[in-house]
Design an enzyme around this catalytic site. Structure first.
Site, PDB file in Angstrom:
ATOM      1  N   GLU A 148       0.973  -1.307  -0.230  1.00 34.27           N
ATOM      2  CA  GLU A 148      -0.293   0.231   0.204  1.00 34.27           C
ATOM      3  C   GLU A 148       0.829   0.995  -0.269  1.00 34.27           C
ATOM      4  OE1 GLU A 148      -0.742  -2.999   1.675  1.00 34.27           O
ATOM      5  OE2 GLU A 148      -2.657  -3.159   0.942  1.00 34.27           O
ATOM      6  N   HIS A 164      -9.531  -5.756  10.638  1.00 30.87           N
ATOM      7  CA  HIS A 164     -10.980  -5.242   9.658  1.00 30.87           C
ATOM      8  C   HIS A 164     -11.722  -4.625   9.922  1.00 30.87           C
ATOM      9  CE1 HIS A 164      -7.835  -8.252   8.091  1.00 30.87           C
ATOM     10  NE2 HIS A 164      -7.985  -7.753   7.181  1.00 30.87           N
TER      11      HIS A 164
END
Lengths: 326, 324
Positions: free
Chosen positions: A60, A129
């Site tokens: 990322e 998450h």
């Protein structure tokens, strides 16, 4: 008007903008051959090819940085995070590079980049998450933070985001992807900084965005049957925030509840409370209340998770309290 | 050796040296605030690499950026005014020492987070490849950056996508104050290139013509589609990491020895003299640099600070393209 799912509305926005502007590229993990972890990018590789729909490794910070460098020299990249949770390893790229480049360069280098992906809880995926990241990014000048709650807003706001000359944090409700709603056939660009009055009412102003929008609309419907008239306002963009629309509504209803999925400590929820108390103090008939996720890392067990995510009961209770119905 | 090639490079290195010496003086006088990371001792790298690339090529670097700004063609006035926090500075007084930018000269900063700009440099190269333009991006960083994740992700993607970039490590040996032997397991940091399937090169950085000639190979490889190269250039900074560095991690004898042996400005000047350049000609060059630096300091002194309006105007770019 035709009905479109939230995820398809997002795809339509990207496809239309990619047809319109060859400098728009899409990159992220599994956006191409896999067709998108959440199928938002389904079919885009086939239409636009692998030069413009680019599968990235799991890096990322790397691909976010590449998008910033490409944006400051002429491209308009769209970065898909598989989820916004993973943006935390690219936080430096978003906060230090995307948001600061125009300022550090004394206005020489705009950064037209969109970072987008699913945000907030996805049901039983555990604490790492399940972040609602809007407090992290709304704190940063130099970024726009957008969070559509309906398919129509998702499409119209994403098209605006792609054409914007500034970095946009575009948050999609992970549990909204299947939501259906009316989306016009004709092109629609929805401006940033303009809230939407989702439901008109007279007794209390409820401000909400993302998945809790669905919760609030349901509670508002139930309360209407009991004679409580809720005015529901969806800010749509959290930075810039259209506080005029919210304040004007509170001046009419004299009561305000803010409902959100991010943790209660600070963030746009608290920011809205601050602005309303400042600009509508003399109009308030009750303290402003918030209904939020509980102040804990997200638990896995379903019974606990159902309590942590802002519940209909907590929304109802907050509205009843500001209306002195409890 | 062709003195007409070396003379302008000597002048450019001297200009960088003198701008920074005056900046150090102004810092002590309180005219420059915050951090000031001097490039003194490393000038042959910025000037030598610039001599090997074209104006259309791009350069991006760390917070030790004054030398690159000047080498790319920024005026001494714009550099000094930025250091003084003036509206006439290259970044309108909003960036400071660490954040110099010059879009016209394709100098993309000036970045303060170690390793954070490496992927941005790869992104500039990504744009060239996507638009099929033939410019090359040179991305500079220190050896300290080669341990952080941003470096690895940037090089990994650049290697994967064969981006037209050259990643240049200016190895000045001490990170901030920790010698390499205590901070990196690899003895030769270009060993890391293998992990990114990338070409590599490693050479000494004190002779400006040597730097120019050696970097050319990597630049041409990038330009001709051969992908990126990791280059390590061995150098030495004569000053501290920043102005607040007490320098206890190395001996003054070591620093003095390096200055005697490896001063790129002195080496170039001696090279010119050895090749028959008259002392008077060099003196004239030196005097011209002095005038330029004095003028830059005066310009910075006399320039106004940026306004609040400028500050607010530079948070977000005006939205021009929404209806286009």
């Amino acid at each position: 008007m035709r009905e479109v799912r939230y995820r398809d509305a997002l795809r339509e926005a990207m496809a239309e903008e990619m047809r319109r502007d060859p400098t728009v590229v899409l990159m992220g993990e599994e956006v191409g051959h896999y067709q998108g972890a959440y199928k938002v990018t389904q079919g885009l590789l086939e239409e636009f090819g692998d030069q413009r729909v680019i599968d990235t490794p799991i890096a990322e910070a790397g691909f976010s940085g590449i998008a910033v460098g490409a944006a400051m020299t002429g491209l308009r990249p769209i970065v898909e995070f598989m989820t916004w949770n993973f943006s935390l390893v690219a936080f430096d790229q978003i906060v230090n590079n995307a948001a600061k480049m125009y300022q550090m360069s004394g206005g020489q280098l705009p950064v037209p980049v969109v970072f987008r992906g699913p945000n907030a809880s996805a049901r039983q995926v555990g604490s790492q998450h399940s972040h609602a990241v809007e407090p992290f990014y709304t704190n940063v000048p130099g970024l726009y933070v957008v969070y559509p709650s309906t398919p129509r807003d998702a499409k119209g706001l994403l098209k605006t985001a792609i054409r914007s000359d500034n970095p946009v944090v575009f948050l999609e409700g992970e549990t909204l992807y299947n939501a259906k709603g009316e989306v016009p056939e004709e092109e629609e660009l929805i401006p940033f900084g303009v809230a939407r009055v989702a439901r008109e009412g007279t007794d209390v102003t409820v401000v909400t965005w993302g998945r809790p929008y669905v919760t609030v609309m349901k509670v508002a419907e139930e309360l209407a049957e009991r004679g409580v008239s809720c005015e529901v306002i969806d800010p749509r963009t959290l930075r810039p925030l259209d506080h005029e629309t919210i304040v004007e509504s509170v001046k009419k209803t004299n009561r305000c509840v803010v409902v959100h999925e991010h943790w209660p400590y600070g963030g746009p929820g608290a920011e809205i409370v601050d602005r309303v108390q400042r600009d509508a103090f003399d109009y308030l008939d009750a303290p402003i209340l918030r209904a939020t996720n509980l102040d804990v890392p997200m638990p896995y067990a379903i019974e606990l998770e159902n309590e942590v995510i802002v519940t209909e009961a907590r929304v109802r209770e907050a509205i009843e309290r500001v209306c002195y119905l409890d | 050796m062709a003195t007409d090639e070396l003379l302008p490079l000597y002048r450019q290195m001297l200009l960088i040296r003198r701008v920074e010496e005056e900046a150090a003086r102004a810092y002590v006088q309180g005219k420059i605030g915050g951090f000031l990371h001097l490039y003194i001792g490393q000038e042959a790298i910025a000037v030598g690499t610039e001599a090997a690339i074209q104006k259309r090529d791009a350069v991006i670097t760390t917070y030790r950026d004054h030398g690159f700004a000047l080498a790319r063609g920024m005026s001494a006035r714009a550099v000094m005014a930025e250091l003084f926090g003036r509206d006439t500075g290259c970044s309108r007084g909003l960036g400071g020492s660490m954040h110099m930018f010059d879009r016209e000269n394709r100098f993309y900063g000036g970045h303060g987070i170690v390793g954070g700009h490496v992927a941005v440099g790869a992104g500039i190269a990504f744009r060239a490849k996507y638009l099929q333009q033939d410019d090359v991006t040179l991305c500079f960083f220190g050896e300290g950056a080669t341990n952080i994740g941003g470096f690895h992700e940037g090089l990994s993607l650049a290697g994967l996508w064969k981006l037209p970039a050259v990643f240049v490590c200016e190895n000045n040996l001490y990170s901030m104050g920790t010698p390499l032997v205590r901070s990196m397991p690899a003895k030769d940091l270009t060993d890391k290139a293998a992990g990114y399937s990338m070409a590599r090169d490693r050479f000494d950085g004190h002779d400006v013509l040597h730097v120019r000639d050696r970097i050319r190979e990597a630049v041409e490889r990038a330009r001709s589609g051969g992908g990126p190269t990791l280059v390590e250039i061995l150098t030495y900074r004569f000053r501290g990491h920043s102005m607040s560095d007490p320098g206890k991690y190395r001996t003054s004898e070591e620093v003095e020895e390096k200055k005697r042996q490896h001063d790129p400005v002195r080496i170039a000047r001696q090279g010119l003299l050895d090749a028959g350049t008259p002392e008077a000609e060099l003196a004239a060059v030196d005097a011209g640099v002095e005038d330029e630096v004095r003028d830059a300091v005066r310009f910075a002194d006399e320039s106004p600070p940026p306004t609040l309006e400028t500050m607010y105007d530079c948070v977000l770019a005006p939205e021009g393209g929404l209806d286009a």
